[in-house]
Write a protein that holds these residues in place. Structure first.
Motif: not given
Length: 67
Positions: A1-3, A9-10, A14-18, A20-22
């Motif tokens: 689960m940690a992986v 998180v990475v 790096l991707g931000g809202l793009k 998160a919303g995908s």
């Protein structure tokens, strides 16, 4: 689960809202969220989200095979 958590998180950083919303961002979040919610609560209804973990693993396997 940690992986999976570190990877999420990475990608979120790096991707931000793009990301998160995908679609895959939401699937990834729903796959790891029940684990962390169940640490403090007895949420048996969240067992249905285990299927999303399976989808996540299959997505990773498919990505490895294709590329």
């Amino acid at each position: 689960m940690a992986v999976f958590t570190i990877k999420y998180v990475v990608r979120l950083y790096l991707g931000g809202l793009k990301f998160a919303g995908s679609f895959f961002g939401v699937v990834d979040l729903l796959a790891i969220l029940p684990f962390y919610l169940s640490l403090g609560f007895d949420l048996r209804a969240l067992q249905a989200f285990r299927l999303l973990r399976l989808i996540r693993v299959l997505k990773e396997i498919f990505a490895i095979v294709v590329f």
